[in-house]
Write a protein that holds these residues in place. Sequence first.
Motif, PDB file in Angstrom:
ATOM      1  N   LEU A   1       0.799  -1.193  -0.044  1.00 33.52           N
ATOM      2  CA  LEU A   1      -0.074   0.054  -0.082  1.00 33.52           C
ATOM      3  C   LEU A   1       0.795   1.033   0.055  1.00 33.52           C
ATOM      4  CD1 LEU A   1      -2.697  -0.844   2.335  1.00 33.52           C
ATOM      5  CD2 LEU A   1      -2.869  -0.635   0.034  1.00 33.52           C
ATOM      6  N   ALA A   2       2.174   1.154   0.389  1.00 34.16           N
ATOM      7  CA  ALA A   2       2.905   2.330   0.499  1.00 34.16           C
ATOM      8  C   ALA A   2       3.469   2.601  -1.099  1.00 34.16           C
ATOM      9  CB  ALA A   2       3.991   1.948   1.412  1.00 34.16           C
TER      10      ALA A   2
ATOM     11  N   ILE B   1       2.715   8.728   2.893  1.00 34.26           N
ATOM     12  CA  ILE B   1       1.610   9.610   2.071  1.00 34.26           C
ATOM     13  C   ILE B   1       2.104  11.136   2.093  1.00 34.26           C
ATOM     14  CG2 ILE B   1      -0.566  10.497   2.429  1.00 34.26           C
ATOM     15  CD1 ILE B   1      -1.411   7.526   3.813  1.00 34.26           C
ATOM     16  N   ALA B   2       2.579  11.651   2.788  1.00 39.40           N
ATOM     17  CA  ALA B   2       3.155  12.897   2.943  1.00 39.40           C
ATOM     18  C   ALA B   2       4.203  13.331   2.033  1.00 39.40           C
ATOM     19  CB  ALA B   2       3.243  13.345   4.322  1.00 39.40           C
TER      20      ALA B   2
ATOM     21  N   VAL C   1      -8.145   7.973   2.161  1.00 38.35           N
ATOM     22  CA  VAL C   1      -8.519   6.787   1.647  1.00 38.35           C
ATOM     23  C   VAL C   1      -7.352   5.683   1.824  1.00 38.35           C
ATOM     24  CG1 VAL C   1      -8.394   5.554  -0.917  1.00 38.35           C
ATOM     25  CG2 VAL C   1      -9.439   7.801  -0.360  1.00 38.35           C
ATOM     26  N   LEU C   2      -6.095   5.810   1.842  1.00 38.73           N
ATOM     27  CA  LEU C   2      -5.069   4.937   1.905  1.00 38.73           C
ATOM     28  C   LEU C   2      -4.580   4.607   3.273  1.00 38.73           C
ATOM     29  CD1 LEU C   2      -2.694   5.185  -0.985  1.00 38.73           C
ATOM     30  CD2 LEU C   2      -4.036   3.223  -0.432  1.00 38.73           C
ATOM     31  N   GLY C   3      -4.591   5.651   4.241  1.00 40.77           N
ATOM     32  CA  GLY C   3      -4.112   5.782   5.576  1.00 40.77           C
ATOM     33  C   GLY C   3      -4.961   4.838   6.380  1.00 40.77           C
ATOM     34  N   PRO C   4      -6.127   4.685   6.607  1.00 40.79           N
ATOM     35  CA  PRO C   4      -6.733   3.835   7.502  1.00 40.79           C
ATOM     36  C   PRO C   4      -6.366   2.339   6.971  1.00 40.79           C
ATOM     37  CG  PRO C   4      -8.206   5.539   6.881  1.00 40.79           C
ATOM     38  CD  PRO C   4      -7.049   5.791   6.009  1.00 40.79           C
ATOM     39  N   ARG C   5      -6.231   2.198   5.648  1.00 44.50           N
ATOM     40  CA  ARG C   5      -6.079   0.689   5.182  1.00 44.50           C
ATOM     41  C   ARG C   5      -4.827   0.233   5.492  1.00 44.50           C
ATOM     42  NH1 ARG C   5      -8.656   0.278  -1.020  1.00 44.50           N
ATOM     43  NH2 ARG C   5     -10.506   1.749  -0.719  1.00 44.50           N
ATOM     44  N   MET C   6      -3.636   1.337   5.330  1.00 44.17           N
ATOM     45  CA  MET C   6      -2.190   0.862   5.831  1.00 44.17           C
ATOM     46  C   MET C   6      -2.207   0.601   7.326  1.00 44.17           C
ATOM     47  SD  MET C   6      -0.121   3.730   3.642  1.00 44.17           S
ATOM     48  CE  MET C   6       1.267   3.083   3.776  1.00 44.17           C
TER      49      MET C   6
END
Length: 426
Positions: free
Chosen positions: A91-92, A138-139, A119-124
């Motif tokens: 996911l990264a 992400i940042a 979108v991606l943060g909670p999944r990671m």
Amino acid sequence: MLAIGTVFLVLLLLGAPVAFAIGLSGFTFFLTSDVMPLSIGVQRIAAVSQSFPLLAVPFFVLAGHLMNESGITERLFKFSHVAVAWIAGGLAQVSIILSTLMGGVSGSAVADAAMQARVLGPRMIDQGYSKGYAAAVIALSSLITATIPPSIGLILYGYVGQVSIGRLFLAGIVPGILMMLFLMVAAYLVARRRGYVVAQSTRPTARALAAATWDAKWALLFPVLLVISIRGGVFTPSEVGAFAVVYALLVGALAHRALSPQAIARAFGRAVSDIGLVMLIILMSGMIGFAIVFLQVPQQVTGILLEGISNPYLVVATILVALFVAGLLFESTIIVLLITPIVVPIVQRVGFDPVHFGILMMTIVTLGSMTPPVGVAMYTVCSLLGCKVEEYVRESIPFVAAILVLVAVLLAFPDLVLFLPRLAFG
């Protein structure tokens, strides 16, 4: 000039909005000048608003919001997931690829970071990634939007520094792709060492990858059309911004059938807010820009920097270090608007290509949005993910190191940046 800087810093420390801090510090010059009436300051604000090239900024901001509402972002996510989710730190890797593709859509690092954090943060985090690692990926990956066209920062740099925006757009493509690769390697090494799970266990089949590519074809086609239209002389950078708005409307309404009247209204509402914020800063900076030229600040700074330094690469490296420090303290838009008129004449005087320098400058100053103490993207992502800033800082070290190594490589090998502009424009 010292009085202007003092007023600006004091107002920021007192918590004044950035636009008003710039405006009031600009008025300070005219209030204290013996030769410049205050009315000239007001005229400078009006003069900045009469710029045709600056139309690119509101158009691209609006286009980005329309594309987010039209389903383009969702299709880019699916394509990225299929393409790279099988690599360590799956996911990264998706986040980094998505940032590269979103660079041609949002044009804003903070907007990209905020979207991916939701979108991606909670999944990671659910898959066992630490909050600091997820936030850092992400940042820092959103930094790619600083160079991939249509970067709003490059538009502002080109406008203020009188540098070809078309050349800047082309020059940003290779550095953006290289930044993607450098960040993917850093994410892979950390994920491999920690044993982070992959999002999917097998590599995608050619059929699955082709299907994902076809589903995202309109999103993937947009950056290509953007560059081709500018190079072919079909549109100026401002006109291609208007084309981007029309493109987003047509794709969302006709191809994806996802752009309802309510979605269009939301996109316009968010765009008006963002445009008002950015344009107010730009207008207020017109007074300081005039003061910088009138007081011959570039000539004075040139004399200081060139004293004892003859190598243009050392001069540029010195400027980049200073910009990195400034980026830690001020938002990138402020630095571009206030510092570009000073540094562009310096790099041109030492024989350094302003297009090459623009890519390096935007990478360095936008990096400040991902670093303390005032990193807007950093605080945005950390707040959305509930991550402590100190954990974020610790986890971001490999990614910041990768970016700084890339900047050194781009500085040492200018052809990596200038190859496409020279090929297209000669």
